[in-house]
Design a protein around this motif. Sequence first.
Motif, PDB file in Angstrom:
ATOM      1  N   LEU A 192      35.950  61.455  49.134  1.00 14.02           N
ATOM      2  CA  LEU A 192      37.274  60.828  49.125  1.00 14.02           C
ATOM      3  C   LEU A 192      36.980  59.353  49.276  1.00 14.02           C
ATOM      4  O   LEU A 192      36.229  58.929  50.177  1.00 14.02           O
ATOM      5  CB  LEU A 192      38.158  61.400  50.326  1.00 14.02           C
ATOM      6  N   LEU A 193      37.672  58.575  48.700  1.00 17.34           N
ATOM      7  CA  LEU A 193      37.782  56.784  48.715  1.00 17.34           C
ATOM      8  C   LEU A 193      39.270  56.578  49.183  1.00 17.34           C
ATOM      9  O   LEU A 193      40.100  57.011  48.108  1.00 17.34           O
ATOM     10  CB  LEU A 193      37.148  56.250  47.549  1.00 17.34           C
ATOM     11  N   VAL A 194      39.529  56.097  50.152  1.00 19.99           N
ATOM     12  CA  VAL A 194      40.978  55.442  50.593  1.00 19.99           C
ATOM     13  C   VAL A 194      40.856  53.921  50.464  1.00 19.99           C
ATOM     14  O   VAL A 194      40.193  53.492  50.933  1.00 19.99           O
ATOM     15  CB  VAL A 194      41.411  55.924  51.885  1.00 19.99           C
ATOM     16  N   ILE A 195      41.893  53.734  49.905  1.00 21.29           N
ATOM     17  CA  ILE A 195      42.329  52.153  49.856  1.00 21.29           C
ATOM     18  C   ILE A 195      43.851  52.166  50.177  1.00 21.29           C
ATOM     19  O   ILE A 195      44.987  52.376  49.562  1.00 21.29           O
ATOM     20  CB  ILE A 195      42.359  51.503  48.399  1.00 21.29           C
ATOM     21  N   ASP A 196      43.845  51.480  51.435  1.00 22.46           N
ATOM     22  CA  ASP A 196      45.358  51.276  52.133  1.00 22.46           C
ATOM     23  C   ASP A 196      45.258  49.847  52.692  1.00 22.46           C
ATOM     24  O   ASP A 196      44.752  49.201  53.611  1.00 22.46           O
ATOM     25  CB  ASP A 196      45.199  52.331  53.662  1.00 22.46           C
ATOM     26  N   SER A 197      45.869  49.194  51.822  1.00 24.96           N
ATOM     27  CA  SER A 197      46.817  49.380  50.668  1.00 24.96           C
ATOM     28  C   SER A 197      46.105  48.552  49.464  1.00 24.96           C
ATOM     29  O   SER A 197      45.368  47.522  49.441  1.00 24.96           O
ATOM     30  CB  SER A 197      48.257  48.860  50.627  1.00 24.96           C
ATOM     31  N   ILE A 198      46.361  49.069  48.121  1.00 23.36           N
ATOM     32  CA  ILE A 198      45.767  48.487  46.977  1.00 23.36           C
ATOM     33  C   ILE A 198      46.082  47.182  46.847  1.00 23.36           C
ATOM     34  O   ILE A 198      45.463  46.143  46.242  1.00 23.36           O
ATOM     35  CB  ILE A 198      46.022  49.560  45.733  1.00 23.36           C
ATOM     36  N   MET A 199      47.461  46.676  47.081  1.00 22.37           N
ATOM     37  CA  MET A 199      47.803  45.448  46.406  1.00 22.37           C
ATOM     38  C   MET A 199      47.793  44.243  47.555  1.00 22.37           C
ATOM     39  O   MET A 199      47.944  42.994  47.195  1.00 22.37           O
ATOM     40  CB  MET A 199      49.372  45.603  45.848  1.00 22.37           C
ATOM     41  N   ASN A 200      47.718  44.692  48.680  1.00 14.59           N
ATOM     42  CA  ASN A 200      47.811  43.730  49.861  1.00 14.59           C
ATOM     43  C   ASN A 200      47.254  42.270  49.403  1.00 14.59           C
ATOM     44  O   ASN A 200      47.716  41.184  49.867  1.00 14.59           O
ATOM     45  CB  ASN A 200      47.464  44.213  51.177  1.00 14.59           C
ATOM     46  N   CYS A 201      45.878  42.435  49.232  1.00  9.52           N
ATOM     47  CA  CYS A 201      45.006  41.276  49.221  1.00  9.52           C
ATOM     48  C   CYS A 201      45.308  40.573  47.787  1.00  9.52           C
ATOM     49  O   CYS A 201      45.373  39.315  47.796  1.00  9.52           O
ATOM     50  CB  CYS A 201      43.390  41.791  49.063  1.00  9.52           C
ATOM     51  N   PHE A 202      45.595  41.196  46.740  1.00  7.39           N
ATOM     52  CA  PHE A 202      46.034  40.602  45.533  1.00  7.39           C
ATOM     53  C   PHE A 202      47.181  39.755  45.723  1.00  7.39           C
ATOM     54  O   PHE A 202      47.446  38.782  45.200  1.00  7.39           O
ATOM     55  CB  PHE A 202      46.088  41.875  44.494  1.00  7.39           C
ATOM     56  N   ARG A 203      48.360  40.321  46.472  1.00  5.95           N
ATOM     57  CA  ARG A 203      49.476  39.712  46.791  1.00  5.95           C
ATOM     58  C   ARG A 203      49.251  38.347  47.449  1.00  5.95           C
ATOM     59  O   ARG A 203      50.006  37.582  47.230  1.00  5.95           O
ATOM     60  CB  ARG A 203      50.619  40.659  47.421  1.00  5.95           C
TER      61      ARG A 203
END
Length: 242
Positions: free
Chosen positions: A123-134
Amino acid sequence: RKKVFKISTGSKQFDSILGGGFQSSSISEVYGEFRCGKTQLSHTMSVIAQLPKEMGGGEGKVAYIDTEGTFRPERIAQIAERYGLDAQSTQENISYARALNSEHQLELLNTLSKEFAGGQYRLLVIDSIMNCFRVDFSGRGELAERQQKLNQFLIRLSHLAEEFNVCVLMTNQVQSDPGASSLFAGADGRKPVGGHVLAHASTTRVLLRKGRGDERVAKIQDSPDCPEREATYVITNGGIND
Ligand code: ADP
Ligand code: MG
């Protein structure tokens, strides 16, 4: 070809609308407003992924990319207790990384591909995907560049999922403008951020929202093999449950 499996969410009802849980070798996305349980689901599945297959697990290790600083080892210990697992070894089986910015988030995938080569991760979790990009591309004129960098990240992510038969669970935020009408609008009018690039990368998309009282509702928005059904779940000390 490696055998695809599913990881349970911790709730039988939630699992049932997914046909057993979230699938390996693919990318799943759960999105919804603040406090609907995205981070709690991330913690719960980080424990369940370590369980035997007959208990809804993946019998493997977990990688956790945290972009919001909301990972809590104490929660892992509490959820481990629910499943009769040793708290310390359950925590040790989760390889944790705090993504500092979008560039770093991409670099982390290089590190992970080396770790995954050992074959132990499920399992790979990314919490959350867009935060850094935003945060990194917040200007109006930066949207195209953001989407291009995001696409780069998602292509690498999807290769990782398939190459190592890992279940990828990413959480996502919703746009704060509920009036916006869109192809991707959820039942309550809210839509996930990340636009078409993210929509195409997620094989399964699930909307989470608050229900009555402590109840939460999960609704399948997009799936190759499951109908658009709803399920309710609750958040407990032992994680996501019925
Ligand atoms: P999101 O990531 O979607 O913003 P969270 O996953 O952080 O939301 O969920 C927050 C909710 O989880 C809050 O309503 C909080 O009360 C609940 N919660 C957190 N820990 C526990 C616990 N140990 N027992 C019951 N509920 C909890
Ligand atoms: Mg959260």
